[in-house]
Design a protein around this motif. Structure first.
Motif, PDB file in Angstrom:
ATOM      1  N   THR B  45      27.178  47.365  40.886  1.00  0.00           N
ATOM      2  CA  THR B  45      27.677  46.065  40.424  1.00  0.00           C
ATOM      3  C   THR B  45      29.202  46.105  40.268  1.00  0.00           C
ATOM      4  O   THR B  45      29.907  45.192  40.705  1.00  0.00           O
ATOM      5  CB  THR B  45      27.008  45.672  39.091  1.00  0.00           C
ATOM      6  N   GLU B  49      32.136  43.904  42.272  1.00  0.00           N
ATOM      7  CA  GLU B  49      33.245  43.171  41.642  1.00  0.00           C
ATOM      8  C   GLU B  49      34.588  43.610  42.231  1.00  0.00           C
ATOM      9  O   GLU B  49      35.436  42.781  42.565  1.00  0.00           O
ATOM     10  CB  GLU B  49      33.266  43.424  40.127  1.00  0.00           C
ATOM     11  N   LEU B 104      34.786  33.933  37.268  1.00  0.00           N
ATOM     12  CA  LEU B 104      34.482  33.877  35.844  1.00  0.00           C
ATOM     13  C   LEU B 104      35.458  34.720  35.035  1.00  0.00           C
ATOM     14  O   LEU B 104      35.405  34.745  33.817  1.00  0.00           O
ATOM     15  CB  LEU B 104      33.068  34.383  35.581  1.00  0.00           C
ATOM     16  N   LEU B 106      35.519  37.956  35.000  1.00  0.00           N
ATOM     17  CA  LEU B 106      34.845  39.152  34.486  1.00  0.00           C
ATOM     18  C   LEU B 106      34.982  40.344  35.423  1.00  0.00           C
ATOM     19  O   LEU B 106      34.553  41.435  35.109  1.00  0.00           O
ATOM     20  CB  LEU B 106      33.347  38.864  34.288  1.00  0.00           C
ATOM     21  N   GLY B 107      35.575  40.137  36.594  1.00  0.00           N
ATOM     22  CA  GLY B 107      35.592  41.177  37.624  1.00  0.00           C
ATOM     23  C   GLY B 107      36.148  42.496  37.151  1.00  0.00           C
ATOM     24  O   GLY B 107      35.426  43.485  37.056  1.00  0.00           O
ATOM     25  N   GLY B 110      35.002  43.389  33.361  1.00  0.00           N
ATOM     26  CA  GLY B 110      33.567  43.701  33.372  1.00  0.00           C
ATOM     27  C   GLY B 110      33.283  45.017  34.070  1.00  0.00           C
ATOM     28  O   GLY B 110      32.509  45.844  33.579  1.00  0.00           O
ATOM     29  N   ARG B 113      33.744  48.124  32.013  1.00  0.00           N
ATOM     30  CA  ARG B 113      32.674  48.464  31.068  1.00  0.00           C
ATOM     31  C   ARG B 113      31.477  49.127  31.740  1.00  0.00           C
ATOM     32  O   ARG B 113      30.644  49.721  31.069  1.00  0.00           O
ATOM     33  CB  ARG B 113      32.196  47.192  30.349  1.00  0.00           C
ATOM     34  N   LEU B 114      31.368  48.997  33.070  1.00  0.00           N
ATOM     35  CA  LEU B 114      30.177  49.488  33.771  1.00  0.00           C
ATOM     36  C   LEU B 114      30.315  50.917  34.256  1.00  0.00           C
ATOM     37  O   LEU B 114      29.344  51.505  34.729  1.00  0.00           O
ATOM     38  CB  LEU B 114      29.873  48.573  34.973  1.00  0.00           C
ATOM     39  N   ARG B 147      33.044  44.045  23.572  1.00  0.00           N
ATOM     40  CA  ARG B 147      31.731  43.689  24.078  1.00  0.00           C
ATOM     41  C   ARG B 147      31.591  42.194  24.174  1.00  0.00           C
ATOM     42  O   ARG B 147      32.041  41.493  23.340  1.00  0.00           O
ATOM     43  CB  ARG B 147      30.614  44.207  23.149  1.00  0.00           C
TER      44      ARG B 147
END
Lengths: 139, 147
Positions: B45, B49, B104, B106-107, B110, B113-114, B147
């Motif tokens: 994921t 991104e 959004l 978040l790319g 986000g 965080r992954l 978060r």
């Protein structure tokens, strides 16, 4: 160019089950296919000879949902709602759910169900398989 | 630096078909290295991104995929390279919800965080390289962002 034949850039089929549209997403979905699907669904709802009251999107065959696909799914649901149809996202894999939460994409506007049968039940339709036997029916 | 376990693979990022191919290759490599399902899903994921950023904001580029080994632990390093306009304000670009391109926002934040490590090297006018390193250690990714 480098895409293998295993990927498909073709349009995703939209099936009609009575007043419900059923869409099954599988494997790798190209960005253009996702955008095409968004258009196809709203077009079908608006122009179907029979009224469309619900949309079920089965993503049990989808390995990952990134922010792009998440946005498309949320927009499909929002558009369908404006066209008087309810959308249910069915069959999200646990690893996908965990990843979406960590990504920060919790899709608050989307109704979800664990599988297509439950999605149909949520929309007030009889599930495809008979429900578990009720106690009263034994005698 | 950790020893490469295998030679680096270069994959082009020039179309959305390339995005799909990059996701598949990263998943396959992570599986071969012993990444668990959830970690694989997070890594692929994040890959999606970052590769999309390379395509959309960087005007295309490539990703370098390098399997790593440190002791008995296998890892994977992914460098997403473009020669686009670069990121002018990195802090802003790393903020949840900030977007320059209609997404959004978040790319980048986000994706960070992954994975266990994400480093951005960007020079305005000279392009951007985002390098991700993840180890199949079973250790939870450190929670670096909000978060």
């Amino acid at each position: 160019m480098t895409a293998s034949s295993a990927t498909h850039a073709n349009a995703v089929p939209v099936l009609a089950l009575g007043d419900i549209l059923l869409i099954t997403l599988q494997g790798e979905l190209h960005d253009t296919s996702a955008e095409q699907l968004q258009y196809d669904i709203s077009h079908r709802i608006a122009h179907s000879p029979l009224p469309v009251n619900g949309v079920v999107i089965d993503i049990s065959g989808v390995d990952i949902v990134d922010s792009f696909l998440g946005r498309i799914l949320a927009e499909i649901a929002a558009t369908a709602r404006l066209l008087a149809a309810q959308t249910v996202l069915a069959g999200m894999r646990p690893a996908v759910a965990i990843t979406l939460v960590e990504l920060g994409l919790t899709l608050p506007g989307l109704d979800t169900a664990l599988n297509v049968d439950r999605a149909l039940a949520l929309l007030g339709r009889a599930p495809a398989a008979p429900p578990p036997t009720r106690p009263e029916e034994g005698a | 630096m950790h020893a490469p376990l295998a030679p680096t693979t270069h994959l082009p990022i020039g179309s959305d078909a390339d995005l799909a191919w990059v996701r598949q290759q990263v998943r396959k490599t992570a599986t071969d290295l012993g990444f668990g399902l959830i970690q694989q899903t997070k890594l692929v994921t994040a890959t999606s991104e970052l590769a999309r950023n390379t395509l959309v904001h960087g005007g295309g580029g490539h990703v370098e995929v390098t399997p790593l080994r440190a002791g008995h632990v296998c890892g994977l390093r992914l460098s997403f390279v473009d020669a686009g306009p670069g990121i002018r304000d990195l802090d802003l670009a790393m903020t949840d919800g900030y977007t320059s391109g209609g997404g959004l926002g978040l790319g980048l934040s986000g994706a960070k965080r992954l994975v266990q490590e994400l480093i951005v090297d960007s020079c305005p006018g000279r392009g951007t390289t985002v390098t991700v390193t993840d180890w199949a250690s079973g250790l939870p990714a450190p929670r670096t962002g909000t978060r």
